[in-house]
Scaffold this active site. Structure first.
Site, PDB file in Angstrom:
ATOM      1  N   TYR A   8      54.952  48.762  41.932  1.00  0.00           N
ATOM      2  CA  TYR A   8      53.930  49.072  40.930  1.00  0.00           C
ATOM      3  C   TYR A   8      54.644  49.465  39.635  1.00  0.00           C
ATOM      4  O   TYR A   8      54.891  50.646  39.369  1.00  0.00           O
ATOM      5  CB  TYR A   8      53.046  50.230  41.383  1.00  0.00           C
ATOM      6  CG  TYR A   8      52.062  49.925  42.491  1.00  0.00           C
ATOM      7  CD1 TYR A   8      51.853  48.645  42.962  1.00  0.00           C
ATOM      8  CD2 TYR A   8      51.319  50.958  43.069  1.00  0.00           C
ATOM      9  CE1 TYR A   8      50.940  48.384  43.972  1.00  0.00           C
ATOM     10  CE2 TYR A   8      50.403  50.709  44.086  1.00  0.00           C
ATOM     11  CZ  TYR A   8      50.227  49.428  44.530  1.00  0.00           C
ATOM     12  OH  TYR A   8      49.320  49.191  45.537  1.00  0.00           O
ATOM     13  N   PHE A  16      40.703  47.711  47.039  1.00  0.00           N
ATOM     14  CA  PHE A  16      39.711  46.894  46.320  1.00  0.00           C
ATOM     15  C   PHE A  16      38.287  47.199  46.793  1.00  0.00           C
ATOM     16  O   PHE A  16      37.414  46.324  46.777  1.00  0.00           O
ATOM     17  CB  PHE A  16      40.009  45.394  46.455  1.00  0.00           C
ATOM     18  CG  PHE A  16      41.353  44.982  45.926  1.00  0.00           C
ATOM     19  CD1 PHE A  16      41.821  45.487  44.722  1.00  0.00           C
ATOM     20  CD2 PHE A  16      42.143  44.092  46.617  1.00  0.00           C
ATOM     21  CE1 PHE A  16      43.064  45.114  44.220  1.00  0.00           C
ATOM     22  CE2 PHE A  16      43.384  43.704  46.129  1.00  0.00           C
ATOM     23  CZ  PHE A  16      43.849  44.220  44.929  1.00  0.00           C
ATOM     24  N   GLY A  52      36.312  44.603  44.861  1.00  0.00           N
ATOM     25  CA  GLY A  52      35.847  43.535  45.736  1.00  0.00           C
ATOM     26  C   GLY A  52      36.664  42.268  45.570  1.00  0.00           C
ATOM     27  O   GLY A  52      37.896  42.301  45.506  1.00  0.00           O
TER      28      GLY A  52
END
Length: 302
Positions: free
Chosen positions: A69, A218, A222
């Site tokens: 990240y 998510f 989504g």
């Protein structure tokens, strides 16, 4: 009189091995910029640090991160270290290995022998002598392949004291069975949301029966995944949000937490207002009728 903000404790707790966490946690992926993995505009460093500190003030004691990240100027692990070290005694930091990125940002996948280097990279960046939880993150191309050699390598690092607990990510029921035959698994971290295919709920339920935490990522975004939440949402979600005077994202998180006491949420944000909303979602109680309306949306997406 101004009301006090909700804290993560309102969502209840779960034990990851011997580590108790509040069921609303925090995902670090979006701390580095307005789009993950070096795309878009880098974050304001001090703002990201303040978001992390505010998360802990609001009772968040479960942070999900990864050494990969990072953007051209920001590293999620470095931000966590700068914001929170010396770390609170109850703070649990989970990370992921197997994927990696070189300094240019290009992706690569570790061999079993290289997993130790990835674990040590996380240790250095976070400034710790052990990692609370390490998830073995499966590449999409290995969804039907054995993970035994990779998971066994992490189990050796657990035995050596570098890792406290192990999990798997982007995994299948077959992966879970294979991993549990090698070493204890405390969590499965998979994509999952109200509009995910309904057959994925069977894996979630199976994890609960085994006492394994299911940690959706998510849950808000989504199918848009790294792109983040859409500016619009389904009418079913929006109707529930209007009824409670909350956001669609909060409804999605509350629905996620209702899927079982072993389900943990790790919404990510670099926005302090969104952080407060996400944490407050742990106190949102949806009715059985509302859950049924949203469940039908879940089933329709199969």
């Amino acid at each position: 009189m101004t009301s006090q903000p909700h804290t993560a404790a309102a969502a209840g707790t779960w034990k990851l091995g011997n580590l108790t966490v509040n069921r609303i946690g925090f995902g670090a992926m979006r701390l580095t910029g307005n789009a993950p993995f070096g795309l878009g505009v880098p974050s304001d460093r001090e703002r990201s640090i303040s978001v992390l500190r505010r998360a802990v003030e609001l009772g968040v004691n479960h942070i999900d991160t990864a050494a990969f990240y990072f953007s051209s100027t920001r590293s999620a692990n470095e931000l966590i270290n700068r914001a929170l070290a010396p770390y609170p005694d109850d703070l649990v930091i989970a990370t992921k290995v197997w994927p990696g990125r070189d300094p240019s940002g290009a992706w690569w996948w570790a061999t079993p022998e290289q997993l130790r280097g990835q674990v040590e990279e996380n240790l250095r960046q976070l400034g710790r002598d052990h990692l609370d939880i390490v998830n073995l993150r499966m590449p999409p191309s290995r969804r039907t392949s054995s993970i035994a050699e990779y998971f066994a390598a992490l189990a050796e690092l657990r035995d050596a004291g570098l890792i406290r607990h192990l999990g798997i990510s982007n995994a299948t029921p077959e992966h879970l069975a294979e991993a549990r035959a090698i070493a204890p698994v405390v969590c499965v971290q998979n994509p999952y949301s109200v509009d995910a295919p309904s057959d994925e709920q069977e894996f979630l339920r199976a994890c609960g029966e085994l006492g394994v935490a299911f940690v959706p990522f998510f849950a808000i975004a989504g199918s848009r995944r790294e792109a983040g939440a859409s500016a619009t949402d389904s009418e079913a979600v929006l109707a529930v949000a209007r009824a409670h005077g909350v956001s669609a994202a909060q409804v999605r998180l509350a629905w996620t937490l209702r899927q079982g006491p072993h389900v943990l949420a790790i919404p990510g944000t670099g926005d302090p207002d969104h952080l407060a909303e996400n944490v407050a979602a742990g106190a949102l109680r949806l009715s059985d009728d509302e859950i049924a309306r949203l469940q039908s949306l879940h089933q329709d997406s199969a």
